[in-house]
Structures are given as structure tokens and as C-alpha cells.
Write an enzyme that holds these catalytic residues in place. Structure first.
Site, short mmCIF file in Angstrom:
data_model
loop_
_atom_site.label_atom_id
_atom_site.label_comp_id
_atom_site.label_asym_id
_atom_site.label_seq_id
_atom_site.Cartn_x
_atom_site.Cartn_y
_atom_site.Cartn_z
N HIS A 160 0.87 -1.19 0.00
CA HIS A 160 0.00 0.00 0.00
C HIS A 160 0.90 1.24 0.00
O HIS A 160 1.99 1.20 0.59
CB HIS A 160 -0.84 0.08 1.28
N CYS A 254 -2.55 2.78 9.18
CA CYS A 254 -3.57 1.82 8.76
C CYS A 254 -4.79 1.84 9.68
O CYS A 254 -5.89 1.52 9.25
CB CYS A 254 -3.01 0.40 8.78
N1 ARG Z 1 -4.14 -7.19 6.49
C1 ARG Z 1 -4.52 -5.98 5.85
C2 ARG Z 1 -4.47 -6.14 4.35
O1 ARG Z 1 -3.59 -6.81 3.88
C3 ARG Z 1 -3.64 -4.86 6.30
C4 ARG Z 1 -4.07 -3.53 5.80
C5 ARG Z 1 -3.15 -2.44 6.24
N2 ARG Z 1 -3.70 -1.19 5.96
C6 ARG Z 1 -3.08 -0.17 5.36
N3 ARG Z 1 -3.69 0.96 5.25
N4 ARG Z 1 -1.87 -0.31 4.85
O2 ARG Z 1 -5.28 -5.62 3.62
#
Ligand code: ARG
Length: 261
Positions: A160, A254
Site C-alpha cells: 500500500h 492503517c
Molecule cells: N491485512 C490488511 C491487508 O492486507 C492490512 C491492511 C493495512 N492497511 C493499510 N492501510 N496499509 O489488507
């Protein structure tokens, strides 16, 4: 924010997740609570989403939407396991009277979008390569009426945008260059010549996954070198420990969806 009451690693959709690693959900709640208290202590108002059973990643509230100037561009999750989270976020915004725009394209909200209100008159940075798809960048630009700069993520550990780059005030960013394609790195140096640049160690400690109010920068306590760099640049680092939530592949940012009126 959304409490990690039902947090678990039940599936693996990023390289940080390992379904065989035990998660202490009580400790996760405790650490998350300290993050919430830190924000409140800094004078911020925190709204809560009700966590839902069967949605173990719902604690990562940043992924549910992206808000600019009172307009909400909704999320459309890439993975089926998280798809139902989008409706919970939508219901929150609609119940509060925000202008909500439903997406058609795959995008994971603030996970892949950042906003710099004072950079070039208001600029959106958008990541693609792993989760959010390129057509969503154009869709966000039309929905929000701000130029969107597309940045290509190339390292699956930084799946991300918000684990590789963050705004530290209304016009500047901190980022880890290695997460981006060579061309996107050039774009970032052109747009942000004064950016704070993080190293691999701080990036892998989820140091970039931070939130800033322009002065106070709340970040993962393991990113000590980055905290020093931010301090030297005139910011006030506020370290928070979020070891349990790291097991799901996330940290401070997150857990927080920013509400921009
Ligand atoms: N386990 C989640 C996923 O893989 C983690 C998300 C983390 N969120 C973020 N904004 N980077 O989607």
C-alpha cells in the site's frame, strides 16, 4: 478508528501475514487503545466504527474510504475477504451527512491515497501495483476534483502507498524510495525536493505508516532513526507500540481514516 476486538490473522493477503503466528487480540486492543488515547491527548477527535465478527482486518480503518474537503470516495477492496468492510464505512459517512461517492474501480482508500492540501494547490498522491488499480486514480480525480499523481509500488512488502509514504504536513512528505519504481522516485523528487527520506530499516519497521497533524507525528516506536530525522526537521515524534497489528501488515496510519471537512 475501529477496535481490533476481532483481529486475527486468518488469511494471508500480504507478505507480513502468517496464519500460523498466534495473535494476542487482547494485547492488540490494549496497544490500539494507547494509539487512540495518544490522538485524543493531542487534541484530536476520534470517531469509532463498530468492529464486526468475521472481518478480522477491520481494525485497518484507513482502507475504507478516502476523504477530501468533505467528499468521500468509497473503497472497493481487492480481496474478497475484506470486501464487506466497505459497506460499514459507507454507512458511517452517510449517517453523518458526508457527500459519499461510490466507486466502481478497485481501490483501498487511504491505504493507497494521500492528500497534500497545500502542495501545488491541493494534490492527491496515489499508489498502484498491488491493491488499488490505475483506473481508480482517474476515478478519484473525477470524484474529488484534485489532480492525482500515480506512483507505482514495486516491492510486495510495501503493498500500500501508506506503508511507503506519508504526509508530514500540508505540503511535504516522508517516504522510502525503494518501495517505488525508478520513474516514480523521479516524480517524487521533482514534486517534493525537501521531503524527509527514510531508510529500509525504518520502512520495514512500518515507520512510514504514520499520521501527522503538521507538528506531532505519531509513528511506530520501532522506527527510531526516522523519529530522529523528523525531530531534526522540526517535528515532534510521538512513538506508539503496535506490535500485534504488525502481524496483519499494518501500523499507525492503517488504523486511522482521516476525516477532512
Ligand atoms: N491485512 C490488511 C491487508 O492486507 C492490512 C491492511 C493495512 N492497511 C493499510 N492501510 N496499509 O489488507
Amino acid at each position: 478508528m475501529c477496535s481490533p476486538e476481532h483481529f486475527a490473522v486468518e488469511y494471508a493477503i500480504n507478505p507480513w501475514m502468517d496464519v500460523t503466528t498466534p495473535v494476542d487480540s487482547q494485547l492488540a486492543v490494549k496497544q490500539w487503545d494507547r494509539l487512540r488515547e495518544s490522538l485524543v491527548g493531542l487534541g484530536h477527535e476520534v470517531h469509532l466504527l463498530t468492529p464486526e465478527q468475521g472481518l478480522p482486518d477491520m481494525v485497518y480503518a484507513a482502507n475504507g474510504a478516502f476523504v477530501v474537503d468533505g467528499t468521500v470516495y468509497g473503497a472497493q477492496f481487492k480481496h474478497e475477504q475484506r470486501a464487506a468492510e466497505a459497506a460499514a464505512h459507507r454507512a458511517f459517512y452517510e449517517s453523518q451527512g458526508w457527500r459519499f461517492i461510490a466507486p466502481i474501480e478497485t481501490n483501498e482508500g487511504e491505504g493507497d491515497f494521500a492528500y497534500l492540501p497545500d502542495a501545488h494547490g491541493g494534490l492527491i498522491l496515489a499508489g498502484h501495483g498491488f491493491r488499488t488499480e490505475l483506473p481508480a486514480h482517474a476515478e478519484a480525480q473525477e470524484a474529488l476534483g484534485r489532480p492525482v499523481v500515480s506512483l507505482r509500488l514495486v516491492d510486495p512488502r510495501f503493498y500500500h502507498l501508506d506503508v511507503a509514504l506519508a504526509s508530514i504536513d500540508d505540503e511535504n512528505v516522508v517516504y522510502y524510495p525503494g518501495a517505488f519504481s525508478a520513474a516514480s522516485q523521479r516524480v517524487l523528487t521533482q514534486l517534493f525536493p525537501d521531503a524527509v527520506v527514510a531508510d529500509a530499516e525504518d520502512a520495514l519497521a512500518f515507520g512510514l505508516n504514520l499520521v501527522s497533524d503538521g507538528l506531532n507525528v505519531v509513528l511506530n516506536s520501532e522506527a527510531t532513526r526516522l523519529a530522529g530525522k523528523l525531530k531534526a526537521a522540526g517535528y515532534h515524534p510521538v512513538p506508539v507500540e503496535l506490535a500485534e497489528l504488525k502481524k496483519g501488515g499494518g501500523s499507525v496510519k492503517c488504523c486511522i481514516a482521516e476525516l477532512r471537512h
